[in-house]
Design a protein around this motif. Structure first.
Motif, PDB file in Angstrom:
ATOM      1  N   ASP A  77      13.688  36.525 -50.132  1.00 12.76           N
ATOM      2  CA  ASP A  77      14.626  37.621 -50.410  1.00 12.76           C
ATOM      3  C   ASP A  77      15.837  37.551 -49.477  1.00 12.76           C
ATOM      4  O   ASP A  77      16.981  37.726 -49.906  1.00 12.76           O
ATOM      5  CB  ASP A  77      13.938  38.985 -50.243  1.00 12.76           C
ATOM      6  N   ILE A  78      15.574  37.307 -48.214  1.00 15.56           N
ATOM      7  CA  ILE A  78      16.694  37.232 -47.268  1.00 15.56           C
ATOM      8  C   ILE A  78      17.527  35.986 -47.579  1.00 15.56           C
ATOM      9  O   ILE A  78      18.759  36.004 -47.463  1.00 15.56           O
ATOM     10  CB  ILE A  78      16.192  37.248 -45.808  1.00 15.56           C
ATOM     11  N   GLY A  79      16.831  34.928 -48.028  1.00 19.44           N
ATOM     12  CA  GLY A  79      17.546  33.723 -48.465  1.00 19.44           C
ATOM     13  C   GLY A  79      18.526  34.051 -49.595  1.00 19.44           C
ATOM     14  O   GLY A  79      19.651  33.545 -49.636  1.00 19.44           O
ATOM     15  N   LEU A  80      18.102  34.915 -50.502  1.00 19.00           N
ATOM     16  CA  LEU A  80      18.974  35.326 -51.611  1.00 19.00           C
ATOM     17  C   LEU A  80      20.206  36.058 -51.079  1.00 19.00           C
ATOM     18  O   LEU A  80      21.338  35.804 -51.495  1.00 19.00           O
ATOM     19  CB  LEU A  80      18.223  36.262 -52.565  1.00 19.00           C
ATOM     20  N   LEU A  81      19.954  36.981 -50.150  1.00 17.14           N
ATOM     21  CA  LEU A  81      21.070  37.737 -49.565  1.00 17.14           C
ATOM     22  C   LEU A  81      22.050  36.785 -48.892  1.00 17.14           C
ATOM     23  O   LEU A  81      23.274  36.882 -49.077  1.00 17.14           O
ATOM     24  CB  LEU A  81      20.576  38.744 -48.519  1.00 17.14           C
ATOM     25  N   ASN A 327      15.208  54.424 -50.049  1.00 12.56           N
ATOM     26  CA  ASN A 327      14.306  55.267 -50.839  1.00 12.56           C
ATOM     27  C   ASN A 327      14.666  55.302 -52.315  1.00 12.56           C
ATOM     28  O   ASN A 327      13.796  55.418 -53.165  1.00 12.56           O
ATOM     29  CB  ASN A 327      14.304  56.704 -50.307  1.00 12.56           C
ATOM     30  N   VAL A 328      15.962  55.239 -52.600  1.00 19.53           N
ATOM     31  CA  VAL A 328      16.364  55.386 -54.011  1.00 19.53           C
ATOM     32  C   VAL A 328      17.119  54.176 -54.545  1.00 19.53           C
ATOM     33  O   VAL A 328      17.437  54.128 -55.722  1.00 19.53           O
ATOM     34  CB  VAL A 328      17.219  56.660 -54.225  1.00 19.53           C
ATOM     35  N   LYS A 329      17.430  53.215 -53.684  1.00 22.60           N
ATOM     36  CA  LYS A 329      18.191  52.050 -54.153  1.00 22.60           C
ATOM     37  C   LYS A 329      17.315  50.803 -54.146  1.00 22.60           C
ATOM     38  O   LYS A 329      16.315  50.739 -53.444  1.00 22.60           O
ATOM     39  CB  LYS A 329      19.355  51.783 -53.211  1.00 22.60           C
ATOM     40  N   ASP A 330      17.767  49.807 -54.882  1.00 26.20           N
ATOM     41  CA  ASP A 330      17.176  48.476 -54.777  1.00 26.20           C
ATOM     42  C   ASP A 330      17.442  47.993 -53.344  1.00 26.20           C
ATOM     43  O   ASP A 330      18.603  47.924 -52.912  1.00 26.20           O
ATOM     44  CB  ASP A 330      17.871  47.567 -55.808  1.00 26.20           C
ATOM     45  N   PRO A 331      16.382  47.682 -52.579  1.00 27.73           N
ATOM     46  CA  PRO A 331      16.581  47.294 -51.169  1.00 27.73           C
ATOM     47  C   PRO A 331      17.593  46.164 -50.983  1.00 27.73           C
ATOM     48  O   PRO A 331      18.395  46.203 -50.052  1.00 27.73           O
ATOM     49  CB  PRO A 331      15.183  46.832 -50.737  1.00 27.73           C
ATOM     50  N   LEU A 332      17.558  45.176 -51.865  1.00 28.20           N
ATOM     51  CA  LEU A 332      18.473  44.040 -51.679  1.00 28.20           C
ATOM     52  C   LEU A 332      19.925  44.450 -51.928  1.00 28.20           C
ATOM     53  O   LEU A 332      20.836  44.019 -51.229  1.00 28.20           O
ATOM     54  CB  LEU A 332      18.069  42.869 -52.582  1.00 28.20           C
ATOM     55  N   GLU A 333      20.135  45.313 -52.907  1.00 32.85           N
ATOM     56  CA  GLU A 333      21.501  45.795 -53.151  1.00 32.85           C
ATOM     57  C   GLU A 333      21.984  46.615 -51.952  1.00 32.85           C
ATOM     58  O   GLU A 333      23.135  46.505 -51.518  1.00 32.85           O
ATOM     59  CB  GLU A 333      21.554  46.635 -54.430  1.00 32.85           C
ATOM     60  N   ASP A 334      21.090  47.443 -51.448  1.00 24.06           N
ATOM     61  CA  ASP A 334      21.433  48.282 -50.299  1.00 24.06           C
ATOM     62  C   ASP A 334      21.800  47.406 -49.097  1.00 24.06           C
ATOM     63  O   ASP A 334      22.782  47.657 -48.390  1.00 24.06           O
ATOM     64  CB  ASP A 334      20.237  49.176 -49.961  1.00 24.06           C
ATOM     65  N   LEU A 335      21.023  46.351 -48.878  1.00 18.11           N
ATOM     66  CA  LEU A 335      21.298  45.468 -47.733  1.00 18.11           C
ATOM     67  C   LEU A 335      22.625  44.729 -47.921  1.00 18.11           C
ATOM     68  O   LEU A 335      23.376  44.527 -46.957  1.00 18.11           O
ATOM     69  CB  LEU A 335      20.137  44.487 -47.536  1.00 18.11           C
ATOM     70  N   ARG A 408      16.878  41.341 -59.666  1.00 16.08           N
ATOM     71  CA  ARG A 408      15.706  42.229 -59.585  1.00 16.08           C
ATOM     72  C   ARG A 408      14.767  42.025 -60.780  1.00 16.08           C
ATOM     73  O   ARG A 408      13.552  41.955 -60.604  1.00 16.08           O
ATOM     74  CB  ARG A 408      16.177  43.698 -59.473  1.00 16.08           C
ATOM     75  N   ASP A 409      15.341  41.892 -61.983  1.00 14.38           N
ATOM     76  CA  ASP A 409      14.482  41.676 -63.157  1.00 14.38           C
ATOM     77  C   ASP A 409      13.652  40.406 -62.979  1.00 14.38           C
ATOM     78  O   ASP A 409      12.463  40.368 -63.303  1.00 14.38           O
ATOM     79  CB  ASP A 409      15.331  41.533 -64.432  1.00 14.38           C
ATOM     80  N   ASN A 410      14.292  39.374 -62.455  1.00 14.38           N
ATOM     81  CA  ASN A 410      13.579  38.115 -62.231  1.00 14.38           C
ATOM     82  C   ASN A 410      12.465  38.279 -61.204  1.00 14.38           C
ATOM     83  O   ASN A 410      11.378  37.730 -61.362  1.00 14.38           O
ATOM     84  CB  ASN A 410      14.543  37.028 -61.751  1.00 14.38           C
TER      85      ASN A 410
END
Ligand code: RM4
Ligand code: MN
Ligand code: MN
Length: 424
Positions: A77-81, A327-335, A408-410
């Motif tokens: 996930d961090i690799g994606l970011l 709490n309410v967002k996709d964690p990766l989008e938030d980051l 996220r869907d993936n």
């Protein structure tokens, strides 16, 4: 899921013209665009391993699906970011939430994604099933020596994991404190904590740093044994020159002047690292820059001024980490949003005309001093941050790529919709 570079490049192509126009404009407006770009390219913000899943409050948790099931998936996930923004090239691990069972494998996996290991975090604020003693009444402050010893040994174990991974620092955040007046002898709690920290400090390799993180309240609501920067500085000073204070932006009482704290810690050579987040009330752990962007700017302004005064390297002399909860967002989008906010604010701080500000201060010209700061803060530097990403092979618009590639869907397809990541 791995993001192919050509997808990032294709997306960039479609917005390149638009970007170029904006970049040319800002580059002509300012006189140090190239040097700012290099600093932005070098600046990396570590992502906490505990913030890749959905957070929660004591009232509930509403997972979003596709959360990483293990450390390998967190690194992915961090690799994606990092593939998207090229500014998230490090990970900060929390033990025991993310124990690297096979350190060599974890280190190699992280390297494949261009990631390093920033500060290691210990955890003596929760009881683990395999631990003999409870931390209900504190860990390093505890009146019971055996409990203190358990906390010390845990921290030493965390250092050992860190050495295997190539980390160079340990962050100690203690939830120790008391909930009611009379519960604790403040002086003894301090002394026990200091004595315990000294034992951990003694196990620290010479090229390591120890970050002592403070927090005003929560989970203890009457007193906290490392409650503010004064207490943290006291511990760090008594411990020695490998110990520093860590500032988490959400850990102050309301309206604290954090920029002044930062300036003085830097002056004393005792600022070690940072946990970025934003808050309205307490340790809200919200997206960086989402509530008080001007405060963040004023903090960065002091960081740049103070680091330059000491000839420090902005990118490597302090630990830069996010500590947030979603709490309410996709964690990766938030980051992605948090890292973007940090880069923008850093760029704005680099715009401040230090010479003129110094002159204005020396002339007691309050109006000019304020104008200089606000002028930098009101400059739209988003194209600078985008150009830095472009030059490093990242995305002009990371969020847009994230969405168009349906990341996220993936992840939900790969991992399922009910996975729960370890962490807060
Ligand atoms: C604390 C503190 C620490 C973090 C934990 C999870 O409030 O901010 O840095 O590791 O939360
Ligand atoms: Mn923190
Ligand atoms: Mn916190």
């Amino acid at each position: 899921m791995k993001l192919d570079q050509y997808k990032v490049d294709t997306c960039n192509q479609s917005s390149l013209k638009n970007h170029q126009r904006k970049f040319d404009f800002i580059a002509a407006e300012i006189n140090n665009a190239e040097s700012i770009l290099q600093k932005l390219i070098d600046f990396q913000v570590a992502i906490p391993s505990w913030a890749l899943g959905t957070g929660g409050t004591r009232f509930g948790r509403f997972g979003g699906g596709g959360e990483p099931r293990n450390l390998e998936e967190k690194i992915e996930d961090i690799g994606l970011l990092h593939a998207l923004n090229k500014s998230s090239g490090a990970i900060s691990l929390h033990i025991p939430w993310d124990i690297p069972e096979n350190a060599a494998h974890i280190k190699a996996l992280a390297a494949q994604h261009g990631l390093k290991f920033d500060a290691m975090n210990s955890n003596t604020f929760q009881d683990q099933p395999d631990r003999q003693y409870t931390y209900k009444f504190g860990s390093m402050q505890n009146v019971n020596k055996a409990i203190r010893k358990q906390a010390i040994e845990h921290n030493i174990e965390v250092i050992k994991y860190g050495i295997e991974l190539g980390s160079k620092s340990l962050t100690v955040w203690l939830s120790d404190g008391s909930c009611f007046p009379g519960q604790l002898n403040f002086r003894k709690a301090f002394q026990n904590t200091l004595e315990s920290l000294r034992e951990v400090y003694a196990a620290l390799p010479d090229n390591w740093k120890m970050f002592v993180e403070y927090k005003a309240f929560e989970p203890n609501f009457y007193s906290t044994t490392v409650g503010d920067w004064g207490q943290s500085l006291l511990y760090a000073t008594k411990l020695g020159n490998k110990a520093y204070t860590l500032v988490d932006l959400g850990h102050h009482l309301p309206n604290a002047n954090i920029e002044q704290i930062v300036a003085l810690l830097l002056m004393e050579g005792k600022l070690g690292g940072f946990h970025f987040n934003d808050s309205k009330y307490g340790d809200d752990d919200l997206t960086v820059g989402s509530i008080k962007p001007y405060q963040l700017f004023l903090i960065f302004n002091e960081l740049v001024e103070g680091m330059d005064a000491k000839g420090m390297n902005h990118a490597s002399d302090l630990g830069w980490m996010i500590d947030a909860s979603h709490n309410v967002k996709d964690p990766l989008e938030d980051l992605l949003q948090s890292v973007e906010a940090i880069m923008i604010t850093y760029a704005q701080a680099l715009l401040v005309d230090r010479k003129k500000l110094n002159e204005a201060q020396n002339n007691n010209d309050v109006v000019t001093a304020q104008e200089i700061l606000q002028n930098a803060f009101r400059t739209d530097v988003r194209a600078l941050a985008a150009e830095a990403r472009l030059r490093s092979g990242g995305a002009l618009n990371p969020l847009a790529v994230y969405r168009s590639e349906k990341v996220r869907d993936n992840l939900i397809k790969e991992r399922g919709s009910k996975t729960v990541a370890t962490g807060l």
